[in-house]
Motif scaffolding. Structure first.
Motif, PDB file in Angstrom:
ATOM      1  N   ARG A 174       0.818  -1.222   0.000  1.00 43.03           N
ATOM      2  CA  ARG A 174       0.000   0.000   0.000  1.00 43.03           C
ATOM      3  C   ARG A 174       0.844   1.260   0.000  1.00 43.03           C
ATOM      4  O   ARG A 174       0.357   2.329  -0.345  1.00 43.03           O
ATOM      5  CB  ARG A 174      -0.898   0.018   1.251  1.00 43.03           C
ATOM      6  CG  ARG A 174      -2.041  -0.947   1.161  1.00 43.03           C
ATOM      7  CD  ARG A 174      -3.258  -0.379   1.893  1.00 43.03           C
ATOM      8  NE  ARG A 174      -4.431  -1.190   1.624  1.00 43.03           N
ATOM      9  CZ  ARG A 174      -4.895  -2.113   2.450  1.00 43.03           C
ATOM     10  NH1 ARG A 174      -4.305  -2.313   3.611  1.00 43.03           N
ATOM     11  NH2 ARG A 174      -5.953  -2.813   2.130  1.00 43.03           N
ATOM     12  N   LYS A 175       2.118   1.145   0.429  1.00 37.14           N
ATOM     13  CA  LYS A 175       2.981   2.321   0.414  1.00 37.14           C
ATOM     14  C   LYS A 175       3.785   2.417  -0.876  1.00 37.14           C
ATOM     15  O   LYS A 175       4.488   3.380  -1.121  1.00 37.14           O
ATOM     16  CB  LYS A 175       3.927   2.302   1.621  1.00 37.14           C
ATOM     17  CG  LYS A 175       3.241   2.620   2.939  1.00 37.14           C
ATOM     18  CD  LYS A 175       2.750   4.051   2.962  1.00 37.14           C
ATOM     19  CE  LYS A 175       2.072   4.371   4.284  1.00 37.14           C
ATOM     20  NZ  LYS A 175       1.430   5.691   4.276  1.00 37.14           N
ATOM     21  N   ILE A 176       3.716   1.359  -1.678  1.00 34.90           N
ATOM     22  CA  ILE A 176       4.410   1.396  -2.958  1.00 34.90           C
ATOM     23  C   ILE A 176       3.420   1.738  -4.063  1.00 34.90           C
ATOM     24  O   ILE A 176       3.706   2.540  -4.936  1.00 34.90           O
ATOM     25  CB  ILE A 176       5.105   0.040  -3.236  1.00 34.90           C
ATOM     26  CG1 ILE A 176       6.185  -0.204  -2.177  1.00 34.90           C
ATOM     27  CG2 ILE A 176       5.712   0.026  -4.640  1.00 34.90           C
ATOM     28  CD1 ILE A 176       6.822  -1.564  -2.246  1.00 34.90           C
ATOM     29  N   PHE A 177       2.224   1.117  -3.994  1.00 33.99           N
ATOM     30  CA  PHE A 177       1.228   1.330  -5.041  1.00 33.99           C
ATOM     31  C   PHE A 177       0.082   2.182  -4.509  1.00 33.99           C
ATOM     32  O   PHE A 177      -0.255   2.131  -3.328  1.00 33.99           O
ATOM     33  CB  PHE A 177       0.711  -0.019  -5.545  1.00 33.99           C
ATOM     34  CG  PHE A 177       1.808  -0.902  -6.049  1.00 33.99           C
ATOM     35  CD1 PHE A 177       2.451  -0.607  -7.236  1.00 33.99           C
ATOM     36  CD2 PHE A 177       2.232  -2.003  -5.319  1.00 33.99           C
ATOM     37  CE1 PHE A 177       3.489  -1.405  -7.697  1.00 33.99           C
ATOM     38  CE2 PHE A 177       3.268  -2.799  -5.761  1.00 33.99           C
ATOM     39  CZ  PHE A 177       3.903  -2.497  -6.954  1.00 33.99           C
ATOM     40  N   ASP A 178      -0.497   2.935  -5.437  1.00 34.42           N
ATOM     41  CA  ASP A 178      -1.544   3.865  -5.036  1.00 34.42           C
ATOM     42  C   ASP A 178      -2.881   3.159  -4.854  1.00 34.42           C
ATOM     43  O   ASP A 178      -3.620   3.426  -3.925  1.00 34.42           O
ATOM     44  CB  ASP A 178      -1.661   4.964  -6.104  1.00 34.42           C
ATOM     45  CG  ASP A 178      -2.579   6.071  -5.636  1.00 34.42           C
ATOM     46  OD1 ASP A 178      -2.669   6.277  -4.418  1.00 34.42           O
ATOM     47  OD2 ASP A 178      -3.203   6.718  -6.481  1.00 34.42           O
ATOM     48  N   PRO A 273       7.303   0.544 -10.892  1.00 38.48           N
ATOM     49  CA  PRO A 273       7.792  -0.107  -9.672  1.00 38.48           C
ATOM     50  C   PRO A 273       7.310  -1.556  -9.544  1.00 38.48           C
ATOM     51  O   PRO A 273       6.224  -1.904  -9.987  1.00 38.48           O
ATOM     52  CB  PRO A 273       7.238   0.756  -8.537  1.00 38.48           C
ATOM     53  CG  PRO A 273       6.266   1.686  -9.143  1.00 38.48           C
ATOM     54  CD  PRO A 273       6.548   1.758 -10.599  1.00 38.48           C
TER      55      PRO A 273
ATOM     56  N   ASN B 174       1.819   6.919  -0.502  1.00 35.74           N
ATOM     57  CA  ASN B 174       2.566   5.907  -1.247  1.00 35.74           C
ATOM     58  C   ASN B 174       3.406   6.574  -2.336  1.00 35.74           C
ATOM     59  O   ASN B 174       3.081   7.662  -2.809  1.00 35.74           O
ATOM     60  CB  ASN B 174       1.608   4.867  -1.835  1.00 35.74           C
ATOM     61  CG  ASN B 174       0.663   5.469  -2.841  1.00 35.74           C
ATOM     62  OD1 ASN B 174       1.030   5.772  -3.966  1.00 35.74           O
ATOM     63  ND2 ASN B 174      -0.583   5.679  -2.421  1.00 35.74           N
ATOM     64  N   ILE B 175       4.480   5.899  -2.740  1.00 38.06           N
ATOM     65  CA  ILE B 175       5.404   6.535  -3.679  1.00 38.06           C
ATOM     66  C   ILE B 175       4.825   6.640  -5.079  1.00 38.06           C
ATOM     67  O   ILE B 175       5.200   7.520  -5.842  1.00 38.06           O
ATOM     68  CB  ILE B 175       6.769   5.798  -3.723  1.00 38.06           C
ATOM     69  CG1 ILE B 175       6.552   4.318  -3.978  1.00 38.06           C
ATOM     70  CG2 ILE B 175       7.563   6.015  -2.462  1.00 38.06           C
ATOM     71  CD1 ILE B 175       7.833   3.586  -4.279  1.00 38.06           C
ATOM     72  N   GLN B 176       3.884   5.757  -5.414  1.00 38.38           N
ATOM     73  CA  GLN B 176       3.338   5.806  -6.769  1.00 38.38           C
ATOM     74  C   GLN B 176       2.572   7.110  -6.989  1.00 38.38           C
ATOM     75  O   GLN B 176       2.736   7.784  -8.007  1.00 38.38           O
ATOM     76  CB  GLN B 176       2.410   4.609  -7.026  1.00 38.38           C
ATOM     77  CG  GLN B 176       2.104   4.448  -8.502  1.00 38.38           C
ATOM     78  CD  GLN B 176       1.190   3.266  -8.785  1.00 38.38           C
ATOM     79  OE1 GLN B 176       0.445   2.813  -7.915  1.00 38.38           O
ATOM     80  NE2 GLN B 176       1.250   2.773 -10.001  1.00 38.38           N
ATOM     81  N   VAL B 177       1.753   7.477  -6.006  1.00 35.68           N
ATOM     82  CA  VAL B 177       0.963   8.703  -6.172  1.00 35.68           C
ATOM     83  C   VAL B 177       1.889   9.922  -6.164  1.00 35.68           C
ATOM     84  O   VAL B 177       1.667  10.895  -6.891  1.00 35.68           O
ATOM     85  CB  VAL B 177      -0.161   8.797  -5.111  1.00 35.68           C
ATOM     86  CG1 VAL B 177       0.354   9.212  -3.757  1.00 35.68           C
ATOM     87  CG2 VAL B 177      -1.234   9.769  -5.571  1.00 35.68           C
TER      88      VAL B 177
END
Lengths: 421, 279
Positions: A174-178, A273, B174-177
């Protein structure tokens, strides 16, 4: 009116005992009825979960009630009293209040901060409430316990972080993907922990799941369980262009994924990512892969480290929660004290005395100078009226009655003893 | 008028200051109440700031973006404007903690610059004036935002790579957003700045008879544009993402700051607002 808690939980009894003593849903009603037929017991709630069986009661005679409840459990579940006594704990008075507040706030749970216990406690309370097995004390106490639990939840971060490897993987995703519902995951190999992580990802709303297993039929079977698709193990590297999360647990003795391979994959992915979770021991993905940009590799030790950090945070938060519980116990104690007869009698007397004095002063002011005898008669008159009016409520308050708490509450209300005018 | 413009400015900066303090507090102790408080302070500051601009417009008769004091404040105003849009659309945790200090710094700089409202020089009395400068500062504000988001990205990425998930990990988005936003903001800023340069050229042609005069501001704006064009290029064509682009957008913003302030303080330019502002 005394609070008595008797029970057993994961700290005092092992699973086998807990299983034997658990109250099945359909046994709850007769059990409560049975309990309340004991003459010292006025209110009762039974909380029965897989980790604890606890009985909350309001009793007259603590020692006798304790014995009676233990007998009841032993009788109800056909278990030897002596063996039972070893597993049971007993809390009285303040300790009992504190215990219930801690249980509700999930401070007493096996995994501190887990959220289910509050729901279970609410259900147990409502069950007893709907069958009129609770009264003023337990109602107030349980409502307070629920609000204490909510306060702990909002004022501390006790339940915030994942404390299992599979949940930690979801938390990281959840912290890598939105938005996980746009991501695809792939399960490489199988294994209990890997499957669990896959399941958690699915319940977190992942778009689809691919399964690559060395045994294709096993892969198909797993894919069926996950509503996903199976692919041949040899093809997994081509698939990595399209999946965003890879859970790897193949049992291979060497790396199945090297840095060069992942580097090539990242080119094809245009650096979108990718999250690699290596749950295999020995590791199946070369740790150097983590050095690549936009690649996030976590192995079992890393995930364990995440959990450790989370547990540490929970412990720190638990200390804050204990302080809140302590504060609330003190507040509840003072409410209970107000239910005691003696202070109520005193308060009633003080109120009457104040009225008497006030009215006497007014009367003498109106009369002006009077004879000593007249003054004496008037004073006696006022005294007698007050005493005679106060006699019956005082006697009622001093008699031990089953509904004394209701009476005290009522008297405090109608004479407005808790309001400062 | 009840308030003199000067009080409106002081009040606005006070509320921005309060908002900044609250937003920095949020780094250490994040609760819903704290974010609401931060947003309220920022909104009140923004309303006061806008009133101040209207008041200056009424008394000066031109958009209050002519002196360096006005322009710096307008820069901050644009950042807040974009911040509110992002806040409505994305609700990114801790974004304000990275934005409000920037806003306050600009306002502080603005507060020490001369505030007098002077008649607009004839050269600037053109309908291009408002369009050109607004576009430039909205573009700069988007770059400022991309800078803030880039820093957030780097911190969060550091957490994920180093596997130490304490600190701000839980509260940062999150890094994606963050990466996605960086792209959107850089694209937005690039388009706006390009339009600003184009309108500036057209204006120069009609007022001075030449599209391009190699004025330091023009040169540095072009450099800024090229830097961001490079960022967009490597993202779209070379597949750069995440960390590298975040670092580039931080460097890009340094160029923006130099183009805005450095050129005015260090170089001689016809874009120097009121010349006597700078000594």
């Amino acid at each position: 009116m005394n609070l008595l808690v008797i029970g057993l939980n994961h700290k005092t009894a092992d699973l086998e005992v807990r299983e034997n003593i658990a109250f099945a849903d359909d046994k709850l009603e007769p059990a409560l009825k049975d309990l309340l037929s004991i003459e010292y017991i006025h209110e009762a709630i039974i909380l029965s979960t897989c980790n604890r069986v606890e009985i909350y009661t309001n009793v007259d005679n603590q020692d006798r009630a304790e014995d009676a409840i233990k007998d009841f459990i032993s009788r109800f579940h056909c278990i030897d009293r002596v063996a039972l006594d070893r597993s049971l704990f007993v809390c009285k008075k303040d300790e009992a209040i504190q215990h219930i507040f801690r249980v509700a706030s999930s401070l007493d749970s096996m995994v501190v901060g887990e959220p289910q216990i509050l729901g279970q406690l609410k259900d147990a309370y409502e069950f007893a409430l709907n069958r009129k097995k609770t009264g003023i004390l337990l109602n107030k106490l349980l409502n307070k316990a629920i609000s204490v639990a909510k306060r702990v939840r909002t004022e501390t971060r006790i339940a915030e972080n994942a404390v299992s490897i599979s949940f930690a993987a979801v938390e990281l995703a959840r912290k890598i993907f939105d938005d996980l519902s746009t991501n695809t995951a792939m399960l490489l190999g199988a294994g209990e922990m890997a499957e669990l992580a896959a399941r958690h990802l699915i319940s977190a709303g992942i778009k689809s799941m691919r399964v690559a297993n060395r045994t294709y039929s096993r892969g198909l079977e797993l894919a069926g369980q996950f509503c996903g698709t199976a692919l041949r193990f040899e093809d997994f590297i081509n698939e990595m262009e399209y999946v965003d999360i890879v859970i790897c647990s193949t049992g291979a003795s060497s790396y199945v994924l090297t840095k060069t391979q992942v580097k090539d994959v990242m080119k094809l992915r245009k650096n979108r990512p990718i999250f690699l979770i290596d749950i295999s021991v020995p590791r199946n993905i070369d740790p150097l892969v983590n050095e690549l940009d936009n690649v996030y590799l976590y192995d079992v030790d890393d995930l364990q480290g995440v959990i450790e950090t989370n547990l540490e945070q929970r412990r720190a938060e638990a200390a804050k929660a204990e302080a809140i519980v302590k504060e609330e116990v003190a507040a509840f104690k003072s409410w209970m004290a107000s239910l005691d007869a003696v202070p109520t009698v005193i308060a009633l007397r003080e109120r009457a005395e104040a009225v008497r004095q006030e009215e006497l002063v007014k009367a003498f002011n109106k009369l002006g100078v009077v004879e000593a005898r007249t003054e004496q008669v008037i004073k006696t008159l006022a005294n007698n009226i007050v005493n005679k009016l106060l006699h019956p409520p005082t006697v009622s308050l001093r008699t031990e009655a089953a509904d004394k708490d209701v009476l005290i509450e009522l008297i405090r209300k109608i004479y407005r003893l808790d309001n400062d005018e | 008028m009840i308030f003199k413009p000067i009080y409106l400015f002081e009040l606005a900066i006070t509320f921005y200051f309060a908002s900044m303090i609250v937003s920095v507090t949020e780094i250490f102790r994040g609760t819903k109440t704290i974010s609401k408080l931060m947003i309220s302070f920022a909104a009140i500051g923004f309303a006061l700031h806008t009133s101040n601009m209207i008041a200056r417009y009424i008394s000066g008769g031109y958009l209050p973006i002519a002196s360096l004091h006005e322009a710096t404040a307008f820069f901050a105003w644009c950042i807040i404007l974009i911040f509110f849009f992002l806040e409505l659309r994305y609700q990114l945790g801790l974004l304000s903690s990275f934005v409000m200090p920037m806003v306050f710094a600009l306002m502080l700089l603005s507060s020490v610059l001369p505030r007098s409202i002077k008649p607009l020089p004839p050269l600037l009395q053109s309908s291009w004036f408002g369009v050109h400068i607004s576009l430039a500062f909205l573009g700069n504000a988007a770059f400022a935002m991309a800078f803030g988001v880039g820093i957030m990205y780097l911190i969060q990425e550091k957490h994920l790579k180093s596997k130490h998930l304490g600190g701000l990990f839980k509260r940062l988005p999150n890094i994606q957003v963050l990466d996605h936003l960086n792209y959107r903001l850089v694209s937005l800023g690039f388009s706006l700045l390009a339009l600003a340069v184009i309108t500036g050229a057209l204006w120069a042609q009609s007022a001075l008879g030449a599209y391009w005069r190699w004025d330091p501001k023009e040169v540095w704006s072009l450099i800024t544009l090229l830097v961001y064009a490079l960022i967009l290029h490597v993202r779209l064509n070379s597949g750069w993402r995440g960390r590298k682009v975040a670092i580039l957008s931080i460097i890009g913003f340094m160029v923006v700051l130099f183009t805005f302030l450095g050129v005015n303080f260090l170089l001689d330019s016809s874009h120097s607002f009121f010349r006597e502002d700078i000594k």
